[in-house]
Design an enzyme around this catalytic site. Structure first.
Site, PDB file in Angstrom:
ATOM      1  CE  LYS A  91       1.930  20.032 -22.021  1.00 31.25           C
ATOM      2  NZ  LYS A  91       1.150  19.746 -21.180  1.00 31.25           N
TER       3      LYS A  91
ATOM      4  CE  LYS B 270      -5.298  18.677 -19.198  1.00 26.98           C
ATOM      5  NZ  LYS B 270      -5.235  18.665 -20.126  1.00 26.98           N
TER       6      LYS B 270
ATOM      7  CE  LYS C  13      -5.919  16.818 -31.571  1.00 25.99           C
ATOM      8  NZ  LYS C  13      -5.424  16.086 -32.504  1.00 25.99           N
TER       9      LYS C  13
HETATM   10  P1  TYM Z   1       1.039  13.386 -22.913  1.00 25.77           P
HETATM   11  O1  TYM Z   1      -0.625  12.565 -23.655  1.00 25.77           O
HETATM   12  O2  TYM Z   1       0.240  14.404 -22.130  1.00 25.77           O
HETATM   13  O3  TYM Z   1       1.943  13.687 -23.070  1.00 25.77           O
HETATM   14  C1  TYM Z   1       2.656  12.505 -23.810  1.00 25.77           C
HETATM   15  C2  TYM Z   1       4.061  12.584 -22.999  1.00 25.77           C
HETATM   16  O4  TYM Z   1       4.636  13.614 -24.071  1.00 25.77           O
HETATM   17  C3  TYM Z   1       5.509  14.759 -22.874  1.00 25.77           C
HETATM   18  N1  TYM Z   1       5.033  15.326 -23.937  1.00 25.77           N
HETATM   19  C4  TYM Z   1       5.999  17.119 -23.678  1.00 25.77           C
HETATM   20  N2  TYM Z   1       7.131  16.770 -23.648  1.00 25.77           N
HETATM   21  C5  TYM Z   1       7.760  18.369 -23.696  1.00 25.77           C
HETATM   22  N3  TYM Z   1       7.643  19.725 -24.333  1.00 25.77           N
HETATM   23  C6  TYM Z   1       5.857  19.507 -24.568  1.00 25.77           C
HETATM   24  N4  TYM Z   1       5.571  20.036 -25.505  1.00 25.77           N
HETATM   25  C7  TYM Z   1       5.141  17.567 -24.491  1.00 25.77           C
HETATM   26  N5  TYM Z   1       3.843  17.949 -24.728  1.00 25.77           N
HETATM   27  C8  TYM Z   1       3.505  16.361 -24.456  1.00 25.77           C
HETATM   28  C9  TYM Z   1       4.501  14.224 -22.090  1.00 25.77           C
HETATM   29  O5  TYM Z   1       5.663  14.606 -20.366  1.00 25.77           O
HETATM   30  C10 TYM Z   1       4.046  13.162 -21.396  1.00 25.77           C
HETATM   31  O6  TYM Z   1       5.536  12.624 -21.232  1.00 25.77           O
HETATM   32  N6  TYM Z   1      -0.521  12.264 -18.152  1.00 25.77           N
HETATM   33  C11 TYM Z   1       0.409  11.568 -19.222  1.00 25.77           C
HETATM   34  C12 TYM Z   1       0.382  10.014 -20.046  1.00 25.77           C
HETATM   35  C13 TYM Z   1       0.098   8.938 -18.805  1.00 25.77           C
HETATM   36  C14 TYM Z   1       1.597   8.782 -18.545  1.00 25.77           C
HETATM   37  C15 TYM Z   1       1.537   7.599 -17.434  1.00 25.77           C
HETATM   38  C16 TYM Z   1       2.864   9.024 -18.607  1.00 25.77           C
HETATM   39  C17 TYM Z   1      -0.603   8.267 -18.288  1.00 25.77           C
HETATM   40  N7  TYM Z   1      -0.075   7.680 -16.922  1.00 25.77           N
HETATM   41  C18 TYM Z   1       2.018   7.014 -16.895  1.00 25.77           C
HETATM   42  C19 TYM Z   1       3.972   8.283 -17.708  1.00 25.77           C
HETATM   43  C20 TYM Z   1       3.542   7.297 -16.832  1.00 25.77           C
HETATM   44  C21 TYM Z   1       0.367  12.886 -20.144  1.00 25.77           C
HETATM   45  O7  TYM Z   1      -1.228  13.457 -19.848  1.00 25.77           O
HETATM   46  O8  TYM Z   1       0.924  12.520 -20.887  1.00 25.77           O
END
Ligand code: TYM
Length: 331
Positions: free
Chosen positions: A194, A111, A197
């Site tokens: 990856k 980030k 967004k």
């Molecule tokens: P976030 O919002 O980026 O993504 C949500 C979920 O989607 C999965 N994901 C992917 N998996 C595979 N390939 C990809 N290209 C891909 N892009 C996104 C992410 O691994 C995630 O499971 N920090 C987390 C949100 C969060 C969270 C938590 C998750 C906040 N608190 C507690 C689990 C438990 C995040 O930014 O995910």
């Protein structure tokens, strides 16, 4: 019964990475475990969203989740900011989280690289808020994509550290979970490893994309001049296309293009056309449901209220116990 927690940042609609990395498992897990699925709107503040966008994005994710098959009667589906108890746990965990380890976190470094002008304290302590999300319900299983593995490791560290400092065996170790398989990483279309967004224009396919959107993005996907020798190793962008195909197309289709590649006879235009049509077929059932649920504000309001109540019940219990362990006692 084991407890499951997982979250998503509200940054727009769900893309295929979210679906195959996480949501697919949620839909299965809600029948087997005590599940808490939430929309991480506190987390999203690290990027300073406009208030109207924040609300709209939370709604989009909620609607996509419901359209994809999350059942609010089977799981606890809630908005993070409806459960402010998480902030208290976040504060407690921050007291035992060291700057050095937060700075070393791979996702923080990434980030900082992407947005060097906005390295705020919320970004640095993102992993402690995420740990609080998970530990708040004492989850042992966390269905996430591969990118979240470093955060899970830190969650275990913070939970164990709390246990050690206070001499208790309170927090259990949560594990990333994908039904025994490896964690998934869905690649993007623009050569990015990856789908996401913030990975650039045309990188992601969303569940509410129109067929035209999908065709346009897929046809623009990065390729190369094609193989020059039989059975040549595939470069990154081509591997990505094949990986995307393997999640939406039949094994026969993938095998066909793989053979063409190995014979140096592949026509990427044909492969992309097929990939686009298979993606269109995959997202089609979602878009109708998304439209219908999106128009039903009363239902959305009911779902969030119900979710907040159920999540707060579990959260209050944890906070009360944690306060006692720490030594906050009523006079
Ligand atoms: P976030 O919002 O980026 O993504 C949500 C979920 O989607 C999965 N994901 C992917 N998996 C595979 N390939 C990809 N290209 C891909 N892009 C996104 C992410 O691994 C995630 O499971 N920090 C987390 C949100 C969060 C969270 C938590 C998750 C906040 N608190 C507690 C689990 C438990 C995040 O930014 O995910």
């Amino acid at each position: 019964m084991e407890t499951v927690v997982s979250g998503i940042r509200p940054t727009g609609n769900l893309h295929l990475g979210n679906y195959f990395g996480a949501l697919k498992n949620f839909i299965k897990m809600q029948n087997e475990y005590n599940c808490y699925f939430f929309i991480a709107d506190y987390h999203s503040l690290t990027t300073h969203p406009h208030p109207d966008d924040l609300h709209g994005n939370v709604k989009s994710i909620l609607v996509d989740y419901l359209a994809a098959g999350l059942d609010p009667e089977k799981c606890t589906l809630y908005v993070q900011s409806d459960v402010p108890e998480v902030i208290e746990l976040y504060l407690f965990l921050n007291m035992n989280a060291y700057i050095g380890e937060l700075e070393r976190c791979a996702t923080f470094k990434e980030k900082v690289r992407q947005n060097p002008q906005n390295v705020n304290a919320g970004l640095l302590t993102y992993p402690t808020l995420m740990a609080a999300d998970i530990l708040l319900h004492k989850a042992t299983k966390v269905p996430v994509g591969k990118d979240q593995a470093p955060h899970l490791e830190m969650t275990r560290t913070f939970g164990n550290r709390f246990n050690n400092i206070y001499g208790v065996d309170y927090f259990k170790e949560p594990q990333a979970f994908n039904y025994g398989g490896e964690l998934v990483k869905v690649p993007g279309l623009n050569g990015s490893g990856k789908m996401g967004k913030s990975e650039g224009e045309g990188n992601a396919i969303y569940l509410n994309d129109t067929p035209e959107d999908i065709r346009k993005k897929v046809m623009k996907a990065k390729t190369d001049g094609g193989p020059t020798e039989p059975n040549q190793e595939k470069p990154e962008a081509i591997k990505n296309l094949f990986q995307l195909m393997s999640i939406v197309s039949t094994p026969d289709t993938v095998a066909f293009f793989d053979e063409q590649y190995n014979k140096c006879a592949i026509r990427y235009g044909d492969m992309k056309k097929q990939l686009a049509e298979d993606m269109i077929k995959f997202v089609a059932p979602f878009s109708e449901k998304i439209k219908a649920i999106s128009a039903d504000d009363a239902y959305i309001s009911k779902v969030t209220k119900m979710g907040a109540e159920k999540a707060r019940e579990s959260a209050r219990k944890t906070i009360q116990e944690v306060r006692e362990i720490i030594g906050f006692k009523p006079f």
